[in-house]
Design a protein around this motif. Sequence first.
Motif, PDB file in Angstrom:
ATOM      1  N   UNK A 144      12.947  11.898 -16.863  1.00  0.00           N
ATOM      2  CA  UNK A 144      12.945  12.881 -17.958  1.00  0.00           C
ATOM      3  C   UNK A 144      12.551  12.292 -19.313  1.00  0.00           C
ATOM      4  N   UNK A 145      12.649  10.976 -19.454  1.00  0.00           N
ATOM      5  CA  UNK A 145      12.367  10.367 -20.764  1.00  0.00           C
ATOM      6  C   UNK A 145      10.875  10.453 -21.073  1.00  0.00           C
ATOM      7  N   UNK A 146      10.566  10.641 -22.339  1.00  0.00           N
ATOM      8  CA  UNK A 146       9.155  10.635 -22.759  1.00  0.00           C
ATOM      9  C   UNK A 146       8.910   9.436 -23.690  1.00  0.00           C
ATOM     10  N   UNK A 147       9.830   9.297 -24.674  1.00  0.00           N
ATOM     11  CA  UNK A 147       9.674   8.216 -25.654  1.00  0.00           C
ATOM     12  C   UNK A 147      10.716   7.126 -25.357  1.00  0.00           C
ATOM     13  N   UNK A 148      10.220   5.912 -25.210  1.00  0.00           N
ATOM     14  CA  UNK A 148      11.098   4.805 -24.803  1.00  0.00           C
ATOM     15  C   UNK A 148      11.042   3.688 -25.840  1.00  0.00           C
ATOM     16  N   UNK A 149      12.213   3.131 -26.150  1.00  0.00           N
ATOM     17  CA  UNK A 149      12.240   1.912 -26.965  1.00  0.00           C
ATOM     18  C   UNK A 149      12.783   0.768 -26.110  1.00  0.00           C
ATOM     19  N   UNK A 150      12.018  -0.317 -26.046  1.00  0.00           N
ATOM     20  CA  UNK A 150      12.465  -1.524 -25.352  1.00  0.00           C
ATOM     21  C   UNK A 150      12.823  -2.532 -26.435  1.00  0.00           C
ATOM     22  N   UNK A 151      14.033  -3.072 -26.352  1.00  0.00           N
ATOM     23  CA  UNK A 151      14.448  -4.084 -27.339  1.00  0.00           C
ATOM     24  C   UNK A 151      14.398  -5.444 -26.652  1.00  0.00           C
ATOM     25  N   UNK A 152      13.490  -6.292 -27.093  1.00  0.00           N
ATOM     26  CA  UNK A 152      13.334  -7.624 -26.497  1.00  0.00           C
ATOM     27  C   UNK A 152      11.968  -7.795 -25.859  1.00  0.00           C
ATOM     28  N   UNK A 153      11.224  -8.791 -26.331  1.00  0.00           N
ATOM     29  CA  UNK A 153       9.862  -9.027 -25.825  1.00  0.00           C
ATOM     30  C   UNK A 153       9.777 -10.249 -24.934  1.00  0.00           C
ATOM     31  N   UNK A 154      10.728 -10.366 -23.999  1.00  0.00           N
ATOM     32  CA  UNK A 154      10.656 -11.424 -22.977  1.00  0.00           C
ATOM     33  C   UNK A 154      10.045 -10.845 -21.706  1.00  0.00           C
ATOM     34  N   UNK A 155      10.153 -11.596 -20.604  1.00  0.00           N
ATOM     35  CA  UNK A 155       9.529 -11.171 -19.346  1.00  0.00           C
ATOM     36  C   UNK A 155       9.994  -9.771 -18.930  1.00  0.00           C
ATOM     37  N   UNK A 156      11.314  -9.553 -18.914  1.00  0.00           N
ATOM     38  CA  UNK A 156      11.828  -8.304 -18.334  1.00  0.00           C
ATOM     39  C   UNK A 156      11.460  -7.109 -19.204  1.00  0.00           C
ATOM     40  N   UNK A 157      11.591  -7.257 -20.530  1.00  0.00           N
ATOM     41  CA  UNK A 157      11.213  -6.161 -21.425  1.00  0.00           C
ATOM     42  C   UNK A 157       9.747  -5.792 -21.258  1.00  0.00           C
ATOM     43  N   UNK A 234      15.117   7.102 -24.410  1.00  0.00           N
ATOM     44  CA  UNK A 234      15.657   6.039 -23.551  1.00  0.00           C
ATOM     45  C   UNK A 234      15.546   4.708 -24.297  1.00  0.00           C
ATOM     46  N   UNK A 235      16.640   3.931 -24.240  1.00  0.00           N
ATOM     47  CA  UNK A 235      16.619   2.580 -24.829  1.00  0.00           C
ATOM     48  C   UNK A 235      16.925   1.577 -23.721  1.00  0.00           C
ATOM     49  N   UNK A 236      16.054   0.568 -23.580  1.00  0.00           N
ATOM     50  CA  UNK A 236      16.357  -0.546 -22.680  1.00  0.00           C
ATOM     51  C   UNK A 236      16.638  -1.779 -23.530  1.00  0.00           C
ATOM     52  N   UNK A 237      17.827  -2.337 -23.335  1.00  0.00           N
ATOM     53  CA  UNK A 237      18.163  -3.605 -24.006  1.00  0.00           C
ATOM     54  C   UNK A 237      17.724  -4.737 -23.081  1.00  0.00           C
ATOM     55  N   UNK A 238      16.695  -5.444 -23.476  1.00  0.00           N
ATOM     56  CA  UNK A 238      16.212  -6.583 -22.668  1.00  0.00           C
ATOM     57  C   UNK A 238      16.330  -7.826 -23.543  1.00  0.00           C
ATOM     58  N   UNK A 239      17.562  -8.103 -23.946  1.00  0.00           N
ATOM     59  CA  UNK A 239      17.812  -9.109 -24.978  1.00  0.00           C
ATOM     60  C   UNK A 239      18.418 -10.392 -24.399  1.00  0.00           C
ATOM     61  N   UNK A 240      18.011 -10.703 -23.185  1.00  0.00           N
ATOM     62  CA  UNK A 240      18.424 -11.975 -22.596  1.00  0.00           C
ATOM     63  C   UNK A 240      19.717 -11.892 -21.818  1.00  0.00           C
ATOM     64  N   UNK A 241      20.093 -13.019 -21.238  1.00  0.00           N
ATOM     65  CA  UNK A 241      21.284 -13.069 -20.390  1.00  0.00           C
ATOM     66  C   UNK A 241      22.174 -14.231 -20.820  1.00  0.00           C
ATOM     67  N   UNK A 242      23.391 -14.206 -20.332  1.00  0.00           N
ATOM     68  CA  UNK A 242      24.307 -15.332 -20.505  1.00  0.00           C
ATOM     69  C   UNK A 242      24.817 -15.724 -19.123  1.00  0.00           C
ATOM     70  N   UNK A 243      24.977 -17.032 -18.869  1.00  0.00           N
ATOM     71  CA  UNK A 243      25.432 -17.460 -17.536  1.00  0.00           C
ATOM     72  C   UNK A 243      26.865 -16.991 -17.247  1.00  0.00           C
ATOM     73  N   UNK A 244      27.122 -16.621 -15.995  1.00  0.00           N
ATOM     74  CA  UNK A 244      28.481 -16.217 -15.592  1.00  0.00           C
ATOM     75  C   UNK A 244      29.298 -17.477 -15.314  1.00  0.00           C
ATOM     76  N   UNK A 245      30.077 -17.891 -16.310  1.00  0.00           N
ATOM     77  CA  UNK A 245      30.798 -19.169 -16.186  1.00  0.00           C
ATOM     78  C   UNK A 245      32.317 -19.008 -16.215  1.00  0.00           C
ATOM     79  N   UNK A 246      32.822 -17.757 -16.311  1.00  0.00           N
ATOM     80  CA  UNK A 246      34.267 -17.633 -16.569  1.00  0.00           C
ATOM     81  C   UNK A 246      35.105 -18.209 -15.423  1.00  0.00           C
TER      82      UNK A 246
END
Length: 412
Positions: A144-157, A234-246
């Motif tokens: 249904x989305x027409x206009x999309x904002x992607x935040x983050x210009x890495x591989x996934x974004x 639609x907004x996609x946050x593609x702003x990187x990851x953090x390792x699961x270390x807990x």
Amino acid sequence: MSAGRRVVIVGAGQGGFQTAACLRQEGFAGSILMIGDEPGLPYQRPPLSKAYLKEGDAARLELRPRAFYERLGIELGMPNAALEIDRQNQTLHTADGARHPYDSLVLATGSACFRPPVPGAGLPGICELRSLKDADRLREALKTARRIVVIGGGFIGLEFASVALQAGHAVTLVEALPRLMARAVSASLSSAFARFHQASGLTLRLSESVTEITAGAQGGYCVALGSDQIECDLVLMATGVRPNVSLAASAGLVIENGVSAGRTLQTSDPQIFALGDCASFPDPFTGRRVRLESVQAAVDHARLIAKNIAKQEASVYGALPWFWSDQGGWKLQIAGLSLPGDDEVLIERDGRPLSVFRFRSGRFVALETVNGPSEHMAARKILQAPVSLSRKDLEERDFDLKGLAQTLAKGG
Ligand SMILES: Cc1cc2nc3c(=O)[nH]c(=O)nc-3n(C[C@H](O)[C@H](O)[C@H](O)COP(=O)(O)OP(=O)(O)OC[C@H]3O[C@@H](n4cnc5c(N)ncnc54)[C@H](O)[C@@H]3O)c2cc1C
């Protein structure tokens, strides 16, 4: 003799699966239990930002069918989260209340999306892309989305933006840094990709930061870049990851940008190994402690860990890092690991970027290619060979890596 030994693997993703499979290949005859907190069989993530968004065929993502695990005697404990490691008693506690004794424990817990502390970043419906569940939500939203904002210009974004553009959506990509994929590629390739994506219709906002996200008046969102506002569905946050270390941190293991592993990929507890996205390790090519988010790292780490456990060896990790990303008809491949400040030489053929050679202190250390799979493979061979190539060596050979790889193969 491995028959009575128990290996428990935490995380049933790329690296967890590969460890289990390689343990059997190495002749390990003891028990193997894989604990994962996602439902279903282990699956591959790379298609989630590529083909899966278009096709939606989840069965094709599975790394192996259920019969594979049954045949190899690999016990699957999913979905179930690992909660605590009792190192003294070599036992893993899981969310279902069970206790799993181990002789060797492998941490393959991956990473989780990072949301920057921007007001509104946690609004309901804002998307991220890490898991199959995330990809399914995105596929649904794309209907249904027409206009999309992607935040983050890495591989996934960029991969997601390419797919969305091809499907006819209007896409704006916001990147705080002055260039795309800045952590991973040379400035020359960043520029080439920026031009390529813009020519495909992407609206690119480089060197701009999102200051707030609010709910839009008619549904959707309003993304603020300072005083400028972008309305979207639609907004996609593609702003990187953090390792699961807990899990590792609460067990007292050393953490250094991920679970700290040594040259044999053992952590600060020799019975516990760490791999893939969640682990940092000493990279022999750069001489630095690095953490890599790639299929190659997860798979090659898993191979070494399986060998060391099965054969009770202490072999040292030495695989060459390599990466890929598919963006709208351009296949980017990187052989080797470059560092900020490495020199770059762009080789263009027919006016299109083909490859960027990276040099550190005059020595060839990495190659970035666009739609150049055979050059990429040649670079991988050369960079792993016990030869050191200078910029002058390559200039004299007109940067012909394929020819050089053939010469090396003949022992020249
Ligand atoms: C959309 C997308 C596209 C990508 N594209 C590429 C690409 O083109 N090329 C490339 O090289 N790489 C790509 N990657 C990266 C690659 O998929 C990862 O580097 C790789 O999956 C890492 O493997 P891993 O085993 O370390 O972690 P994962 O595959 O993430 O697996 C970790 C698993 O552990 C589980 N887990 C975490 N904590 C616990 C716990 N306490 N108990 C139980 N389970 C737990 C997680 O839920 C997850 O299922 C992509 C990643 C994504 C998300």
